[in-house]
Write a protein that holds these residues in place. Structure first.
Motif, PDB file in Angstrom:
ATOM      1  N   ILE A 163       0.836  -1.202   0.000  1.00  0.00           N
ATOM      2  CA  ILE A 163       0.000   0.000   0.000  1.00  0.00           C
ATOM      3  C   ILE A 163       0.872   1.254   0.000  1.00  0.00           C
ATOM      4  O   ILE A 163       0.602   2.232  -0.705  1.00  0.00           O
ATOM      5  CB  ILE A 163      -0.944  -0.020   1.217  1.00  0.00           C
ATOM      6  N   ILE A 164       1.953   1.225   0.783  1.00  0.00           N
ATOM      7  CA  ILE A 164       2.863   2.375   0.818  1.00  0.00           C
ATOM      8  C   ILE A 164       3.495   2.608  -0.545  1.00  0.00           C
ATOM      9  O   ILE A 164       3.608   3.745  -1.020  1.00  0.00           O
ATOM     10  CB  ILE A 164       3.940   2.164   1.893  1.00  0.00           C
ATOM     11  N   LEU A 165       3.893   1.524  -1.222  1.00  0.00           N
ATOM     12  CA  LEU A 165       4.567   1.665  -2.509  1.00  0.00           C
ATOM     13  C   LEU A 165       3.616   2.093  -3.621  1.00  0.00           C
ATOM     14  O   LEU A 165       4.013   2.807  -4.540  1.00  0.00           O
ATOM     15  CB  LEU A 165       5.238   0.338  -2.887  1.00  0.00           C
ATOM     16  N   ARG A 166       2.346   1.663  -3.551  1.00  0.00           N
ATOM     17  CA  ARG A 166       1.425   1.916  -4.646  1.00  0.00           C
ATOM     18  C   ARG A 166       0.551   3.149  -4.452  1.00  0.00           C
ATOM     19  O   ARG A 166       0.185   3.806  -5.424  1.00  0.00           O
ATOM     20  CB  ARG A 166       0.511   0.694  -4.847  1.00  0.00           C
ATOM     21  N   VAL A 167       0.190   3.455  -3.210  1.00  0.00           N
ATOM     22  CA  VAL A 167      -0.812   4.489  -2.968  1.00  0.00           C
ATOM     23  C   VAL A 167      -0.195   5.780  -2.455  1.00  0.00           C
ATOM     24  O   VAL A 167      -0.505   6.867  -2.933  1.00  0.00           O
ATOM     25  CB  VAL A 167      -1.882   3.965  -1.978  1.00  0.00           C
ATOM     26  N   THR A 168       0.709   5.684  -1.487  1.00  0.00           N
ATOM     27  CA  THR A 168       1.219   6.885  -0.848  1.00  0.00           C
ATOM     28  C   THR A 168       2.291   7.547  -1.714  1.00  0.00           C
ATOM     29  O   THR A 168       2.772   6.989  -2.703  1.00  0.00           O
ATOM     30  CB  THR A 168       1.810   6.538   0.528  1.00  0.00           C
ATOM     31  N   THR A 169       2.683   8.730  -1.297  1.00  0.00           N
ATOM     32  CA  THR A 169       3.701   9.502  -2.026  1.00  0.00           C
ATOM     33  C   THR A 169       5.089   9.410  -1.399  1.00  0.00           C
ATOM     34  O   THR A 169       6.018  10.054  -1.892  1.00  0.00           O
ATOM     35  CB  THR A 169       3.289  10.986  -2.078  1.00  0.00           C
ATOM     36  N   GLN A 170       5.242   8.616  -0.351  1.00  0.00           N
ATOM     37  CA  GLN A 170       6.552   8.510   0.291  1.00  0.00           C
ATOM     38  C   GLN A 170       7.634   7.962  -0.645  1.00  0.00           C
ATOM     39  O   GLN A 170       8.772   8.460  -0.637  1.00  0.00           O
ATOM     40  CB  GLN A 170       6.450   7.645   1.556  1.00  0.00           C
ATOM     41  N   PRO A 171       7.359   6.928  -1.480  1.00  0.00           N
ATOM     42  CA  PRO A 171       8.406   6.486  -2.416  1.00  0.00           C
ATOM     43  C   PRO A 171       8.843   7.569  -3.383  1.00  0.00           C
ATOM     44  O   PRO A 171      10.016   7.632  -3.766  1.00  0.00           O
ATOM     45  CB  PRO A 171       7.727   5.311  -3.147  1.00  0.00           C
ATOM     46  N   PHE A 172       7.937   8.469  -3.765  1.00  0.00           N
ATOM     47  CA  PHE A 172       8.310   9.562  -4.655  1.00  0.00           C
ATOM     48  C   PHE A 172       9.283  10.515  -3.970  1.00  0.00           C
ATOM     49  O   PHE A 172      10.202  11.048  -4.616  1.00  0.00           O
ATOM     50  CB  PHE A 172       7.063  10.321  -5.091  1.00  0.00           C
ATOM     51  N   PHE A 177       9.573  12.095 -14.654  1.00  0.00           N
ATOM     52  CA  PHE A 177       8.250  12.720 -14.673  1.00  0.00           C
ATOM     53  C   PHE A 177       7.202  11.781 -15.284  1.00  0.00           C
ATOM     54  O   PHE A 177       6.073  11.667 -14.771  1.00  0.00           O
ATOM     55  CB  PHE A 177       8.319  14.026 -15.470  1.00  0.00           C
ATOM     56  N   ALA A 178       7.571  11.109 -16.360  1.00  0.00           N
ATOM     57  CA  ALA A 178       6.626  10.189 -17.001  1.00  0.00           C
ATOM     58  C   ALA A 178       6.286   9.019 -16.083  1.00  0.00           C
ATOM     59  O   ALA A 178       5.124   8.581 -16.022  1.00  0.00           O
ATOM     60  CB  ALA A 178       7.203   9.675 -18.317  1.00  0.00           C
ATOM     61  N   ARG A 179       7.294   8.535 -15.351  1.00  0.00           N
ATOM     62  CA  ARG A 179       7.034   7.387 -14.472  1.00  0.00           C
ATOM     63  C   ARG A 179       6.200   7.762 -13.252  1.00  0.00           C
ATOM     64  O   ARG A 179       5.289   7.014 -12.853  1.00  0.00           O
ATOM     65  CB  ARG A 179       8.372   6.783 -14.008  1.00  0.00           C
ATOM     66  N   LEU A 180       6.453   8.903 -12.663  1.00  0.00           N
ATOM     67  CA  LEU A 180       5.797   9.259 -11.409  1.00  0.00           C
ATOM     68  C   LEU A 180       4.491  10.014 -11.614  1.00  0.00           C
ATOM     69  O   LEU A 180       3.562   9.871 -10.803  1.00  0.00           O
ATOM     70  CB  LEU A 180       6.738  10.107 -10.546  1.00  0.00           C
ATOM     71  N   CYS A 181       4.396  10.798 -12.663  1.00  0.00           N
ATOM     72  CA  CYS A 181       3.240  11.689 -12.827  1.00  0.00           C
ATOM     73  C   CYS A 181       2.294  11.290 -13.951  1.00  0.00           C
ATOM     74  O   CYS A 181       1.129  11.706 -13.928  1.00  0.00           O
ATOM     75  CB  CYS A 181       3.715  13.125 -13.060  1.00  0.00           C
ATOM     76  N   LEU A 182       2.760  10.522 -14.928  1.00  0.00           N
ATOM     77  CA  LEU A 182       1.904  10.182 -16.064  1.00  0.00           C
ATOM     78  C   LEU A 182       1.436   8.732 -16.067  1.00  0.00           C
ATOM     79  O   LEU A 182       0.286   8.459 -16.431  1.00  0.00           O
ATOM     80  CB  LEU A 182       2.637  10.486 -17.377  1.00  0.00           C
ATOM     81  N   CYS A 183       2.298   7.816 -15.669  1.00  0.00           N
ATOM     82  CA  CYS A 183       1.916   6.402 -15.703  1.00  0.00           C
ATOM     83  C   CYS A 183       0.763   6.055 -14.755  1.00  0.00           C
ATOM     84  O   CYS A 183      -0.166   5.347 -15.168  1.00  0.00           O
ATOM     85  CB  CYS A 183       3.140   5.524 -15.401  1.00  0.00           C
ATOM     86  N   PRO A 184       0.765   6.507 -13.495  1.00  0.00           N
ATOM     87  CA  PRO A 184      -0.369   6.144 -12.619  1.00  0.00           C
ATOM     88  C   PRO A 184      -1.726   6.613 -13.124  1.00  0.00           C
ATOM     89  O   PRO A 184      -2.671   5.803 -13.192  1.00  0.00           O
ATOM     90  CB  PRO A 184       0.017   6.798 -11.281  1.00  0.00           C
ATOM     91  N   PRO A 185      -1.906   7.905 -13.514  1.00  0.00           N
ATOM     92  CA  PRO A 185      -3.228   8.272 -14.045  1.00  0.00           C
ATOM     93  C   PRO A 185      -3.551   7.604 -15.377  1.00  0.00           C
ATOM     94  O   PRO A 185      -4.716   7.314 -15.665  1.00  0.00           O
ATOM     95  CB  PRO A 185      -3.141   9.796 -14.191  1.00  0.00           C
ATOM     96  N   LEU A 186      -2.542   7.344 -16.200  1.00  0.00           N
ATOM     97  CA  LEU A 186      -2.789   6.659 -17.471  1.00  0.00           C
ATOM     98  C   LEU A 186      -3.370   5.273 -17.233  1.00  0.00           C
ATOM     99  O   LEU A 186      -4.354   4.870 -17.883  1.00  0.00           O
ATOM    100  CB  LEU A 186      -1.483   6.569 -18.268  1.00  0.00           C
ATOM    101  N   ILE A 187      -2.788   4.534 -16.303  1.00  0.00           N
ATOM    102  CA  ILE A 187      -3.293   3.191 -15.985  1.00  0.00           C
ATOM    103  C   ILE A 187      -4.678   3.272 -15.361  1.00  0.00           C
ATOM    104  O   ILE A 187      -5.567   2.462 -15.657  1.00  0.00           O
ATOM    105  CB  ILE A 187      -2.301   2.475 -15.057  1.00  0.00           C
ATOM    106  N   ARG A 188      -4.905   4.257 -14.504  1.00  0.00           N
ATOM    107  CA  ARG A 188      -6.212   4.398 -13.859  1.00  0.00           C
ATOM    108  C   ARG A 188      -7.310   4.717 -14.881  1.00  0.00           C
ATOM    109  O   ARG A 188      -8.401   4.133 -14.844  1.00  0.00           O
ATOM    110  CB  ARG A 188      -6.135   5.483 -12.799  1.00  0.00           C
TER     111      ARG A 188
END
Length: 270
Positions: free
Chosen positions: A69-78, A198-209
């Motif tokens: 959950i920490i790795l997928r949902v939260t922003t701490q890994p970023f 930027f593409a990995r952190l900001c574009l890939c998650p909303p693209l998949i969603r």
């Protein structure tokens, strides 16, 4: 008032009748006749160990689920990725104080080999993902299956190329300090790394969603034209915009790696 006296002795027939009714006769020591014997000490230890192992397994599962959950949902890994990126960029533009000649020959050969390996792997991954994998899957797979594959490949692709770009920046900065060779190549490689990050952190998650929501709405639409649904069209437009931004980031990073490839080709004597 007449009180009936209780007989002091019970006959054999009455005892048998009572035994048949209850089915249990207590023995001295508190154990019932006909019942199972109490568990031994060894059996009690095994049962306790199994219970403890089950509790530990459930705790490990809970910790693993919390970590996911920490790795997928939260922003701490970023935050961690941003800190590491800043440290690497700081080491590039503010290197250790020393001359280029202080590096011995073996260290320079090792850094050069690492630099070429990282860059070649990065450029090859870009060529394969853009021209081989993407086009072949697009024309040979159904649209939903193609989306499921891209949902796995997109984050892995930008993570891999970003990590390789980081290695390329670090090795090149150690072999060619910015003060001695100009910042042109370093700026291009840093821009490539920042774009991939930027593409990995900001574009890939909303693209998949957006893609998952579109596919779910299409599968739930039993009849009728789903394009008439305003909510579906909103998700579709958001998906197209995010996908176009991801494609532009990939084009820019390939331009940066091609620019560095031309620079490396000028240094080689074949």
């Amino acid at each position: 008032m007449c009180v009936r006296s209780v007989p002091s002795k019970i006959s054999a027939g009455e005892a048998a009748e009572i035994l048949g009714t209850t089915g249990k006769v207590s023995r001295p020591g508190g154990r019932r006749a006909g019942g199972p014997p109490p568990p031994s000490f060894h059996e009690r230890r095994i049962s306790t160990a199994k219970g403890t192992a089950g509790v530990k397994a459930s705790q490990d599962t809970t910790i693993l689920s919390q970590l996911m959950i920490i790795l997928r949902v939260t922003t701490q890994p970023f935050h961690v990725v941003a800190m590491v990126a800043v440290l690497v960029v700081s080491a590039v533009f503010f290197p250790w104080k020393g001359d280029e000649e202080e590096l011995d020959t073996k260290a320079r050969q090792l850094l050069g080999l690492l630099h070429l390996t990282a860059f070649a792997t990065q450029f090859g991954s870009q060529i394969w993902m853009t021209f081989a994998s993407g086009l072949s899957l697009y024309f040979s797979m159904p649209r939903h299956i193609f989306g499921q594959i891209q949902k796995v490949l997109f984050p892995l692709y930008f993570t891999l190329t970003g990590a390789l770009s980081l290695v390329t920046i670090f090795t090149y900065s150690q072999l060619h300090p910015v003060q001695n060779n100009g910042p042109t190549q370093m700026v291009a490689m840093c821009a490539c790394f920042i774009t991939q990050l930027f593409a990995r952190l900001c574009l890939c998650p909303p693209l998949i969603r957006f893609m998952e929501t579109k596919h779910k709405m299409e599968s739930m639409a039993s009849s009728g034209d789903i394009t008439k649904c305003p909510r579906y069209m909103q998700y579709s437009i958001s998906f197209r915009r995010t996908h176009s931004a991801t494609a532009l980031c990939n084009i820019f990073t390939m331009a940066c790696t091609t620019f560095h490839l031309h620079h490396l080709a000028q240094q080689f004597c074949i």
